[in-house]
Enzyme design. Structure first.
Site, short mmCIF file in Angstrom:
data_model
loop_
_atom_site.label_atom_id
_atom_site.label_comp_id
_atom_site.label_asym_id
_atom_site.label_seq_id
_atom_site.Cartn_x
_atom_site.Cartn_y
_atom_site.Cartn_z
N LYS A 188 17.33 -23.20 25.67
CA LYS A 188 16.81 -24.36 24.93
C LYS A 188 16.31 -25.46 25.90
O LYS A 188 16.45 -25.33 27.11
CB LYS A 188 17.89 -24.90 23.98
C1 LIG Z 1 19.20 -20.83 19.42
C2 LIG Z 1 19.04 -21.00 17.96
C3 LIG Z 1 20.14 -21.19 17.13
C4 LIG Z 1 21.55 -21.00 17.57
O1 LIG Z 1 21.95 -21.78 18.62
P1 LIG Z 1 23.34 -21.47 19.37
O2 LIG Z 1 23.65 -22.73 20.11
O3 LIG Z 1 23.07 -20.30 20.28
O4 LIG Z 1 24.35 -21.15 18.35
C5 LIG Z 1 19.90 -21.49 15.80
N1 LIG Z 1 18.66 -21.55 15.31
C6 LIG Z 1 17.58 -21.36 16.07
C7 LIG Z 1 16.22 -21.48 15.46
C8 LIG Z 1 17.73 -21.05 17.42
O5 LIG Z 1 16.64 -20.80 18.17
#
Ligand SMILES: *Cc1c(COP(=O)(O)O)cnc(C)c1O
Length: 387
Positions: A188
């Site tokens: 992210k």
């Molecule tokens: C990465 C992601 C998540 C989940 O995030 P985590 O922190 O790994 O639980 C949820 N929704 C979207 C669209 C994502 O890309």
């Protein structure tokens, strides 16, 4: 294209950028004698809240955990329907199923990959309890019509803002208004290793999420120590264990400090991709929504025009890999995955824009540690593959 360098070492589609200072701040936590949820988690929570100008924020171990708490706090369960796109990460939909509710998939705009009030409205029934729009690739979903729709039908909105740390909608940070769930997974825009944040302007919801995150005790281990309440805190309701450690929060603090810089670099790289790929007819980047927003450029997603290219997406990605270029798929739509195919049995073509994109999307390398020359090399490789 002349002058584009050949990529000798593998260029991944994403890679976290972590400074020596951040490593040192994590080491300090490790040396401090307090490594789980404590002062750093509290500081990170407050810094992120302030960054988004949110009314409240709760630091958690993942966006998935944050969404689980939100669903639980809202009492979403059997008999309820939750509307969300199928073009998303599986975690949200898995949780809807896990709490016993029914996911209802809204189709997306063909070129922004986001749901809108128009695609969601026809799916609303008397059982609709919640809508989970997804801000995609760093762009903001069109929230104003969605908020109107939700309030007209008395339905709650929780935004999946996993891609949207630093994104803005009509001059406001995502997280400023309503309720949003952020992710700090390593791919992210900023990372804690693993981590998440729940931001909300609903004090009751914040309170429930805060209580549920640590066994339902209402206070976490640090609060208990600091506030002299140890060890007799009581379970107020059965909760979970989704707190963020201080080890992770220390990294999060450093990353948050650089988030603006990261997004600027991402924007620069994205602009270069747009320039170079506008000459390639077989490659269709996502559209940038027309309403006022600030793109956080989490991903650079393109669609391969497979008909024009005479090549499927898998072959295209394999060719990229042979040239030492990593690429990702965000996402293979949820309703086409085994469990959901078998349990939901949606007919082919049920979500035409989702399915069209699911077969054609490809995320090209985009992370702040890349150079413009890396973008040039990726564009040159794409031109060579399609020549
Ligand atoms: C990465 C992601 C998540 C989940 O995030 P985590 O922190 O790994 O639980 C949820 N929704 C979207 C669209 C994502 O890309």
């Amino acid at each position: 294209m002349t002058g584009a360098k050949i990529i000798i070492s593998f260029l991944p589609f994403s890679k976290p950028v972590i400074s020596e200072e951040e490593i040192e701040s994590v080491a300090e936590v490790l040396r401090s004698g307090w490594i789980t949820t404590g002062p750093k988690a509290a500081e990170f929570e407050e810094a992120f809240r302030e960054y988004c100008d949110a009314e409240g924020a709760v630091a958690l171990c993942s966006a998935t955990g944050a969404m689980h708490l939100a669903l639980t706090a809202l009492g979403v369960g059997p008999g309820d329907e939750v509307i969300t796109p199928s073009m998303t990460w599986v975690s949200t939909v898995n949780l809807i199923v896990r709490v016993g509710a029914a996911p209802v998939f809204a189709d997306i705009d063909r070129n922004t990959l986001m749901t809108s009030a128009d695609t969601i409205e026809p799916l609303i029934t008397k059982n609709t309890k919640l809508i989970i729009p997804v801000h995609f690739a760093g762009a903001a979903a069109d929230m104003a019509p969605l908020r109107q729709l939700a309030s007209r039908h008395n339905i709650v909105l929780i935004e999946d803002a996993a891609h949207a740390a630093g994104a803005e909608y009509r001059g406001e940070k995502i997280g400023r208004r309503g309720s949003a769930v952020f992710s700090f997974h390593p791919i992210k825009n900023m990372t804690c290793g693993e981590g998440g944040m729940f931001c909300s302007d609903d004090p009751e919801l914040l309170e429930r999420v805060r209580r549920l995150k640590f066994h339902g005790l209402g206070v976490d281990a640090y609060d208990r120590t600091m506030q002299g309440r140890a060890p007799q805190a009581e379970v107020l309701e059965p909760g979970f264990k989704y707190n963020l450690t201080d080890i992770a929060a220390a990294l999060g603090l450093g990353q948050l400090n650089r988030l603006e810089e990261f997004i600027e670099k991402r924007s620069l790289l994205a602009r270069r991709y747009h320039e170079l790929l506008s000459e390639v007819d077989e490659i269709l980047p996502l559209a940038i929504p027309p309403y006022p927003m600030r793109h956080a450029w989490h991903l650079f997603v393109v669609r391969l025009d497979v008909e024009r290219a005479g090549m499927d997406r898998e072959t295209f990605m394999k060719e990229l890999k042979m040239r030492n270029i990593g690429a990702g798929i965000h996402f293979k739509s949820v309703h086409t995955q085994k469990y959901y195919r078998e349990t939901m049995q949606l007919p082919d073509g049920a979500l035409p824009n989702t399915e069209w994109n699911s077969d054609r999307i490809c995320s090209l390398p985009l992370f702040p540690g890349m150079t413009l020359e890396d973008v040039d090399a990726v564009a040159a490789a794409i031109k060579e593959i399609l020549a």
